[in-house]
Scaffold this motif. Structure first.
Motif, PDB file in Angstrom:
ATOM      1  N   ILE A   1      44.356  44.494  38.857  1.00 41.28           N
ATOM      2  CA  ILE A   1      44.444  43.743  40.112  1.00 41.28           C
ATOM      3  C   ILE A   1      43.380  44.256  41.074  1.00 41.28           C
ATOM      4  CG2 ILE A   1      45.909  43.333  42.135  1.00 41.28           C
ATOM      5  CD1 ILE A   1      48.316  43.451  40.197  1.00 41.28           C
ATOM      6  N   ARG A   2      42.648  43.331  41.693  1.00 42.34           N
ATOM      7  CA  ARG A   2      41.518  43.720  42.545  1.00 42.34           C
ATOM      8  C   ARG A   2      41.900  43.836  44.012  1.00 42.34           C
ATOM      9  NH1 ARG A   2      37.877  39.248  39.397  1.00 42.34           N
ATOM     10  NH2 ARG A   2      37.350  40.509  37.594  1.00 42.34           N
ATOM     11  N   LYS A   3      42.782  42.963  44.463  1.00 42.44           N
ATOM     12  CA  LYS A   3      43.217  43.059  45.856  1.00 42.44           C
ATOM     13  C   LYS A   3      44.604  42.453  46.017  1.00 42.44           C
ATOM     14  CE  LYS A   3      40.323  39.060  47.336  1.00 42.44           C
ATOM     15  NZ  LYS A   3      39.369  39.000  46.211  1.00 42.44           N
ATOM     16  N   VAL A   4      45.277  42.939  47.050  1.00 42.14           N
ATOM     17  CA  VAL A   4      46.587  42.423  47.432  1.00 42.14           C
ATOM     18  C   VAL A   4      46.483  41.962  48.878  1.00 42.14           C
ATOM     19  CG1 VAL A   4      49.034  42.898  47.729  1.00 42.14           C
ATOM     20  CG2 VAL A   4      47.789  44.004  45.872  1.00 42.14           C
TER      21      VAL A   4
ATOM     22  N   GLN B   1      39.214  29.742  52.342  1.00 39.54           N
ATOM     23  CA  GLN B   1      38.173  29.447  53.341  1.00 39.54           C
ATOM     24  C   GLN B   1      37.591  30.731  53.938  1.00 39.54           C
ATOM     25  OE1 GLN B   1      37.584  26.117  53.354  1.00 39.54           O
ATOM     26  NE2 GLN B   1      39.378  26.035  51.995  1.00 39.54           N
ATOM     27  N   PHE B   2      38.342  31.823  53.831  1.00 33.31           N
ATOM     28  CA  PHE B   2      37.939  33.076  54.462  1.00 33.31           C
ATOM     29  C   PHE B   2      37.624  34.182  53.458  1.00 33.31           C
ATOM     30  CE2 PHE B   2      40.999  30.841  57.136  1.00 33.31           C
ATOM     31  CZ  PHE B   2      40.297  30.708  58.319  1.00 33.31           C
ATOM     32  N   VAL B   3      38.348  34.157  52.341  1.00 33.75           N
ATOM     33  CA  VAL B   3      38.247  35.216  51.334  1.00 33.75           C
ATOM     34  C   VAL B   3      38.144  34.560  49.961  1.00 33.75           C
ATOM     35  CG1 VAL B   3      39.340  37.261  50.333  1.00 33.75           C
ATOM     36  CG2 VAL B   3      39.750  36.702  52.740  1.00 33.75           C
ATOM     37  N   THR B   4      37.187  34.962  49.163  1.00 32.80           N
ATOM     38  CA  THR B   4      37.132  34.452  47.797  1.00 32.80           C
ATOM     39  C   THR B   4      38.267  35.076  46.987  1.00 32.80           C
ATOM     40  OG1 THR B   4      34.742  34.139  47.866  1.00 32.80           O
ATOM     41  CG2 THR B   4      35.759  34.283  45.692  1.00 32.80           C
ATOM     42  N   LEU B   5      39.112  34.233  46.444  1.00 28.95           N
ATOM     43  CA  LEU B   5      40.240  34.681  45.637  1.00 28.95           C
ATOM     44  C   LEU B   5      39.813  34.724  44.181  1.00 28.95           C
ATOM     45  CD1 LEU B   5      43.057  32.566  47.337  1.00 28.95           C
ATOM     46  CD2 LEU B   5      42.345  34.914  47.872  1.00 28.95           C
ATOM     47  N   GLU B   6      39.976  35.896  43.562  1.00 30.88           N
ATOM     48  CA  GLU B   6      39.547  36.095  42.190  1.00 30.88           C
ATOM     49  C   GLU B   6      40.758  36.192  41.257  1.00 30.88           C
ATOM     50  OE1 GLU B   6      36.542  36.073  41.163  1.00 30.88           O
ATOM     51  OE2 GLU B   6      35.236  36.577  42.855  1.00 30.88           O
ATOM     52  N   PRO B   7      40.569  35.879  39.965  1.00 31.11           N
ATOM     53  CA  PRO B   7      41.670  36.047  39.013  1.00 31.11           C
ATOM     54  C   PRO B   7      42.256  37.460  39.088  1.00 31.11           C
ATOM     55  CG  PRO B   7      39.880  34.865  37.979  1.00 31.11           C
ATOM     56  CD  PRO B   7      39.363  35.311  39.319  1.00 31.11           C
ATOM     57  N   GLY B   8      43.572  37.520  39.125  1.00 34.69           N
ATOM     58  CA  GLY B   8      44.259  38.797  39.234  1.00 34.69           C
ATOM     59  C   GLY B   8      44.610  39.187  40.646  1.00 34.69           C
ATOM     60  N   ASP B   9      44.044  38.517  41.642  1.00 38.85           N
ATOM     61  CA  ASP B   9      44.422  38.813  43.026  1.00 38.85           C
ATOM     62  C   ASP B   9      45.883  38.420  43.256  1.00 38.85           C
ATOM     63  OD1 ASP B   9      41.855  39.672  43.501  1.00 38.85           O
ATOM     64  OD2 ASP B   9      41.270  37.948  44.719  1.00 38.85           O
ATOM     65  N   VAL B  10      46.571  39.232  44.036  1.00 38.56           N
ATOM     66  CA  VAL B  10      47.982  38.997  44.347  1.00 38.56           C
ATOM     67  C   VAL B  10      48.116  38.646  45.821  1.00 38.56           C
ATOM     68  CG1 VAL B  10      50.286  40.031  44.448  1.00 38.56           C
ATOM     69  CG2 VAL B  10      48.762  40.570  42.539  1.00 38.56           C
TER      70      VAL B  10
ATOM     71  N   GLY C   1      55.597  36.592  45.435  1.00 40.24           N
ATOM     72  CA  GLY C   1      54.166  36.782  45.292  1.00 40.24           C
ATOM     73  C   GLY C   1      53.605  35.819  44.267  1.00 40.24           C
ATOM     74  N   PHE C   2      52.334  35.491  44.400  1.00 42.02           N
ATOM     75  CA  PHE C   2      51.689  34.710  43.349  1.00 42.02           C
ATOM     76  C   PHE C   2      50.372  35.368  42.964  1.00 42.02           C
ATOM     77  CE2 PHE C   2      50.512  32.449  47.319  1.00 42.02           C
ATOM     78  CZ  PHE C   2      49.130  32.393  47.218  1.00 42.02           C
ATOM     79  N   VAL C   3      49.960  35.098  41.727  1.00 40.42           N
ATOM     80  CA  VAL C   3      48.769  35.720  41.155  1.00 40.42           C
ATOM     81  C   VAL C   3      47.741  34.632  40.865  1.00 40.42           C
ATOM     82  CG1 VAL C   3      47.857  37.160  39.293  1.00 40.42           C
ATOM     83  CG2 VAL C   3      50.185  37.553  40.144  1.00 40.42           C
ATOM     84  N   ILE C   4      46.538  34.849  41.326  1.00 38.17           N
ATOM     85  CA  ILE C   4      45.463  33.888  41.128  1.00 38.17           C
ATOM     86  C   ILE C   4      45.008  33.901  39.664  1.00 38.17           C
ATOM     87  CG2 ILE C   4      43.074  33.329  41.748  1.00 38.17           C
ATOM     88  CD1 ILE C   4      45.112  32.642  43.916  1.00 38.17           C
TER      89      ILE C   4
END
Length: 280
Positions: free
Chosen positions: A70-73, A229-238, A128-131
């Protein structure tokens, strides 16, 4: 499907929960359940597996964080109107965004650390959801397409650190063990409506939180659109979506966790967690 990771901390293997409640070992199919496995194509391949042919994991192993790497929460504050009211806050017109450190993540039943200087450790059951696929400035209404699945979470919060020690919320949200996730990553197809899930939390067997995701101010699909719109959401982001009323800070008088307390929580279809609070 319900994906999980089992084994000692740092040595987890990938697995899944079959329809009979047995853990099946996926380590002969994939090395681990990583962000690379969360896209639609990769998940479809796993869904085609003959689950009955996978090895059964005997006993009751420790469960780890259901996704490795996971890269970011990211988390949304004050996203239930009744929770905002109990804390004396005005619900924000736009989602209130903060982050939790990656080092705060832990398994669903791991002990919760009570830091030596902590006096106001609080609980927050959350959906929670995971991208699953990258989301950057996506069109409105397409948010759900980027979600791989859903997880149960507890957004533990040290309220004094959060509110009285200056700086941003992240300070009170990021100690080790303050973000237990799991037990499973439940794929999107198994959650018919993320806005109709009952949730609860108990402390020492006493009900503290009871709610439903239908009372969220900002809904799951919108949150993906908005955040992208503000943060690029990457696979594994929670992304954690907020908590219903019943937190310790909202009680009269406020009540906070102490060493030896047992916290239990759950969300429909997403499993349960159990933590013992341990003093450092």
């Amino acid at each position: 499907m319900k994906f999980l990771r089992f084994g000692a901390e740092g040595q987890e293997k990938p697995g899944l929960l079959d329809e009979g409640g047995l853990i099946r070992d996926l380590s002969g199919v994939i090395k681990d359940l990583t962000p690379d496995q969360l896209g639609a194509e990769a998940l479809a391949k796993l869904a085609d597996l003959d689950v009955e042919a996978l090895p059964v994991v005997e006993g009751a192993p420790r469960l780890g964080v259901p996704v490795a790497g996971i890269r970011k929460v990211l988390a949304i504050g004050l996203n239930y109107a009744d929770h905002a009211a109990e804390t004396g806050a005005v619900p924000p017109k736009e989602p209130m965004l903060f982050s939790k450190a990656i080092t705060s993540i832990c398994g669903p039943d791991d002990p919760t650390e009570l830091p030596a200087s902590s006096t106001h450790l609080d609980w927050e059951v959350e959906l929670g959801f995971v991208i699953g696929t990258r989301a950057k400035a996506i069109p409105a209404g397409t948010g759900l397409d980027h979600i791989a699945g859903y997880v149960l979470a507890n957004d533990y919060s040290e309220r004094e650190w959060q509110k009285d020690r200056a700086g941003q919320f992240v300070k009170g949200k990021s100690h080790d063990t303050f973000c237990p996730l799991g037990p499973w990553l439940v794929t999107r197809d198994e959650v018919a409506d993320p806005q109709d899930l009952d949730m609860y939390l108990r402390v020492n067997g006493e009900s503290r939180q009871k709610g439903n995701t239908s009372t969220m101010i900002h809904k799951v699909a919108f949150l993906v659109d908005y955040l992208s719109q503000f943060v690029t959401l990457e696979p594994g982001d929670v992304i954690l979506t907020g908590t219903p009323p019943g937190v310790g800070a909202g009680m009269k008088p406020p009540r906070y966790l102490k060493a030896g307390d047992i916290v239990e929580l759950g969300i429909d279809g997403l499993g349960t967690q159990r933590h013992e609070v341990v003093a450092l």
